[in-house]
Design a protein around this motif. Structure first.
Motif, PDB file in Angstrom:
ATOM      1  N   SER A  94       0.739  -1.350  -0.003  1.00  0.00           N
ATOM      2  CA  SER A  94       0.139   0.227   0.054  1.00  0.00           C
ATOM      3  C   SER A  94       0.875   1.323   0.064  1.00  0.00           C
ATOM      4  O   SER A  94       0.439   2.440  -0.719  1.00  0.00           O
ATOM      5  CB  SER A  94      -1.033   0.146   1.333  1.00  0.00           C
ATOM      6  N   VAL A  95       2.031   1.264   0.627  1.00  0.00           N
ATOM      7  CA  VAL A  95       2.803   2.316   0.822  1.00  0.00           C
ATOM      8  C   VAL A  95       3.619   2.643  -0.692  1.00  0.00           C
ATOM      9  O   VAL A  95       3.683   3.704  -1.400  1.00  0.00           O
ATOM     10  CB  VAL A  95       3.912   2.014   1.692  1.00  0.00           C
ATOM     11  N   LEU A  96       4.048   1.523  -1.321  1.00  0.00           N
ATOM     12  CA  LEU A  96       4.390   1.625  -2.635  1.00  0.00           C
ATOM     13  C   LEU A  96       3.400   2.045  -3.586  1.00  0.00           C
ATOM     14  O   LEU A  96       4.102   3.046  -4.782  1.00  0.00           O
ATOM     15  CB  LEU A  96       5.015   0.290  -3.114  1.00  0.00           C
ATOM     16  N   VAL A  97       2.255   1.819  -3.721  1.00  0.00           N
ATOM     17  CA  VAL A  97       1.225   2.424  -4.540  1.00  0.00           C
ATOM     18  C   VAL A  97       1.071   3.826  -4.120  1.00  0.00           C
ATOM     19  O   VAL A  97       1.141   4.762  -5.115  1.00  0.00           O
ATOM     20  CB  VAL A  97      -0.214   1.845  -4.146  1.00  0.00           C
ATOM     21  N   LEU A  98       1.261   4.356  -3.170  1.00  0.00           N
ATOM     22  CA  LEU A  98       0.971   5.929  -2.687  1.00  0.00           C
ATOM     23  C   LEU A  98       2.179   6.661  -3.058  1.00  0.00           C
ATOM     24  O   LEU A  98       2.104   7.671  -3.733  1.00  0.00           O
ATOM     25  CB  LEU A  98       0.841   5.850  -1.119  1.00  0.00           C
ATOM     26  N   THR A  99       3.509   6.161  -2.875  1.00  0.00           N
ATOM     27  CA  THR A  99       4.578   6.779  -3.243  1.00  0.00           C
ATOM     28  C   THR A  99       4.694   6.828  -4.718  1.00  0.00           C
ATOM     29  O   THR A  99       5.170   8.014  -5.089  1.00  0.00           O
ATOM     30  CB  THR A  99       5.992   6.212  -2.435  1.00  0.00           C
ATOM     31  N   MET A 100       4.549   5.973  -5.623  1.00  0.00           N
ATOM     32  CA  MET A 100       4.453   5.889  -6.901  1.00  0.00           C
ATOM     33  C   MET A 100       3.731   7.145  -7.297  1.00  0.00           C
ATOM     34  O   MET A 100       3.822   7.902  -8.293  1.00  0.00           O
ATOM     35  CB  MET A 100       4.331   4.838  -7.584  1.00  0.00           C
ATOM     36  N   SER A 101       2.338   7.024  -6.707  1.00  0.00           N
ATOM     37  CA  SER A 101       1.393   8.095  -7.237  1.00  0.00           C
ATOM     38  C   SER A 101       1.652   9.616  -6.986  1.00  0.00           C
ATOM     39  O   SER A 101       1.653  10.465  -7.794  1.00  0.00           O
ATOM     40  CB  SER A 101       0.004   7.805  -6.567  1.00  0.00           C
ATOM     41  N   MET A 102       2.242   9.834  -5.761  1.00  0.00           N
ATOM     42  CA  MET A 102       2.826  10.920  -5.481  1.00  0.00           C
ATOM     43  C   MET A 102       3.914  11.384  -6.352  1.00  0.00           C
ATOM     44  O   MET A 102       3.863  12.621  -6.912  1.00  0.00           O
ATOM     45  CB  MET A 102       3.220  11.050  -3.952  1.00  0.00           C
ATOM     46  N   MET A 103       5.062  10.736  -6.591  1.00  0.00           N
ATOM     47  CA  MET A 103       5.961  10.894  -7.413  1.00  0.00           C
ATOM     48  C   MET A 103       5.801  11.375  -8.943  1.00  0.00           C
ATOM     49  O   MET A 103       6.047  12.431  -9.364  1.00  0.00           O
ATOM     50  CB  MET A 103       7.027   9.926  -7.593  1.00  0.00           C
ATOM     51  N   GLY A 104       4.732  10.611  -9.358  1.00  0.00           N
ATOM     52  CA  GLY A 104       4.278  10.711 -10.716  1.00  0.00           C
ATOM     53  C   GLY A 104       3.441  12.089 -10.881  1.00  0.00           C
ATOM     54  O   GLY A 104       3.301  12.509 -11.850  1.00  0.00           O
ATOM     55  N   ILE A 105       2.617  12.330  -9.886  1.00  0.00           N
ATOM     56  CA  ILE A 105       1.773  13.396 -10.039  1.00  0.00           C
ATOM     57  C   ILE A 105       2.433  14.849  -9.886  1.00  0.00           C
ATOM     58  O   ILE A 105       2.322  15.603 -10.418  1.00  0.00           O
ATOM     59  CB  ILE A 105       0.543  13.307  -8.964  1.00  0.00           C
TER      60      ILE A 105
END
Length: 476
Positions: A94-105
């Motif tokens: 769940s953390v990895l899904v969040l970090t990738m989303s933050m970085m990409g956005i």
């Protein structure tokens, strides 16, 4: 029952397809993370100083742009603490899904930022805010990606499995360098007008692809077992950060051990690119050449990670640190030729040998420092502190060392040698496995804990050059 190295599967359990999905997720996630991060680093000195700080004198504008780059590094340990806590308590996935989303956005939003001429002082403020979001997300991304591969893999093959997260970094660097170099071939007014925005916008496409892969993987089996243990135990469970700081020696040694590798990374990155561009190479050519060096780095990391599974992490990493110190002088000498072949050889040597041999085993080396319940926090924090010092402030230190006489690189060479000595000492003082009896999932799929006798068998087998006994083998 003895076994040969060829018979040892890379995965745990009975199905290797899940591990392949995990490795793909770790690789692609790390690639996207570093595409975004390196794209910003390259754009800082080429674009942002001219579009977001153009009210300042050119030299001051460049310093201001690089300062925003450093901000991203400074907040990375904060991201390691925040996401480390949730990664150790809620779950890695769940953390990895969040970090990738933050970085990409954050990266995609940079593509539509107004410039200083369009929005005044608000433009650089927005740029800094997005850079902070990038830095915080990176603080949790690499550690989680490395751990997913590390904790899904057979203990004997963790070096090669975990390197897929690390190998994604030079892949992202290569992709960012090539894409930006292609757009840099445009007429300058078009490149500064709109061309530079396209590589940033492409991040959104990469993130959608990365999330599609990442959502399909399962949670780490070691984390699932650790969470089950916490729910059934009556003992007091400490916060992951407290647990890591209770054994500060492990964290300090790991941090110091990584300083020299990150200095080599800096040498082949922002500083090396700038140095090459001021010694006869064009901006686009040095970007293409450094991208080729990243390709060599991928091969080197995969090779040395596999080697570390056979001979141990420390010997391979010590060899890489020594190589980084020895190759520093030839690196500058080759760049000073002002030729493409000289620069290509310089970047290939540093990336393939010095960085490959240190960053290849690095993820498994760090994973073996900490227990499962605090591994996300400990691994990420040690890594990101070293990255902040070596990667964030490294370019500033190296630049200051030759500020008085740019043609004399001997202060840099001696500085690199001194840091290498510190890292070698830290590696020598570190145990091959700081956690002597790591909880692991046996090859049969059952959860076991290595006994002291099994750990001794592993050490004896490594010393003799034989295959290590598989944890859980006796239970089977």
């Amino acid at each position: 029952m003895s076994t040969t190295k060829a018979k040892v599967p890379m995965y745990i359990g009975t199905d290797g397809r899940e591990l392949r999905r995990v490795l793909a997720s770790s690789y692609v996630g790390s690639m996207i993370e570093y595409y975004d991060f390196v794209l910003y680093a390259a754009a800082s000195g080429l674009i942002f100083n001219r579009l977001f700080f153009n009210d300042l004198p050119p030299a001051i504008a460049t310093i201001a742009a690089f300062a925003t780059l450093a901000v991203g590094f400074v907040v990375r340990p904060l991201g390691a603490i925040i996401f480390g806590y949730f990664g150790d308590r809620v779950g890695r996935k769940s953390v990895l899904v969040l970090t990738m989303s933050m970085m990409g956005i954050a990266t995609a939003l940079m593509a539509v930022l107004p410039t200083r001429d369009q929005a005044g002082v608000l433009a650089p403020i927005l740029l800094i805010v997005l850079r902070i979001v990038q830095g915080v997300s990176v603080g949790g991304e690499w550690g989680g990606a490395a751990l997913m591969a590390f904790e899904h893999a057979n203990p004997q093959r963790r070096g090669f499995a975990a390197v897929f997260a690390t190998a994604g970094q030079p892949t992202g660097s290569l992709l960012a360098g090539v894409v930006l170099a292609l757009f840099a071939l445009m007429p300058e007014d078009q490149f500064l007008g709109w061309g530079w925005r396209v590589p940033f916008a492409l991040s959104a496409v990469l993130v959608v692809f990365g999330l599609w892969i990442r959502i399909r993987v399962s949670e780490s089996p070691l984390f699932v077992e650790e969470k089950r243990r916490r729910e059934t135990t009556t003992e007091k469970v400490r916060a992951p950060l407290i647990e890591v700081l209770r054994r500060p020696g492990i964290l300090i040694l790991a941090f110091v051990a990584l300083l020299a590798p990150f200095l080599s990374f800096t040498l082949s990155g922002a500083f090396g690119i700038t140095y090459g561009a001021t010694h006869g190479l064009t901006t686009s050519s040095v970007l293409f050449i450094s991208s080729a060096g990243s390709l060599v780095c991928i091969v080197g990391e995969l090779f040395f990670a596999a080697l570390s599974d056979r001979v141990g992490r420390r010997p391979v990493m010590i060899g890489g640190v020594i190589a980084g110190a020895v190759l520093a002088w030839p690196f500058f000498a080759l760049l000073q030729t002002g030729t493409a072949w000289g620069a290509l050889l310089a970047f290939a040597l540093i990336n393939g040998v010095a960085i490959g041999a240190t960053f290849g085993p690095l993820a498994a080396f760090m994973g073996e420092r900490f227990h499962t319940g605090s591994r996300f926090t400990g691994l990420s924090l040690g890594y990101q502190i070293a990255a902040t010092i070596g990667g964030g402030f490294g370019p500033l230190i190296l630049t200051a060392l030759i500020a008085g006489n740019p043609s004399d690189v001997s202060p840099i060479v001696w500085f690199i040698a001194g840091v290498a000595v510190l890292s070698i000492v830290a590696l020598l003082l570190s145990k091959e496995r700081a956690v002597e009896a790591p909880v692991s999932v046996g090859v049969s799929g059952t959860t076991t804990e290595e006994t002291p006798a099994q750990v001794a068998d592993v050490a004896t087998a490594r010393h003799a050059g034989a295959a290590e006994p598989v944890p859980g083998e006796a239970a089977r």
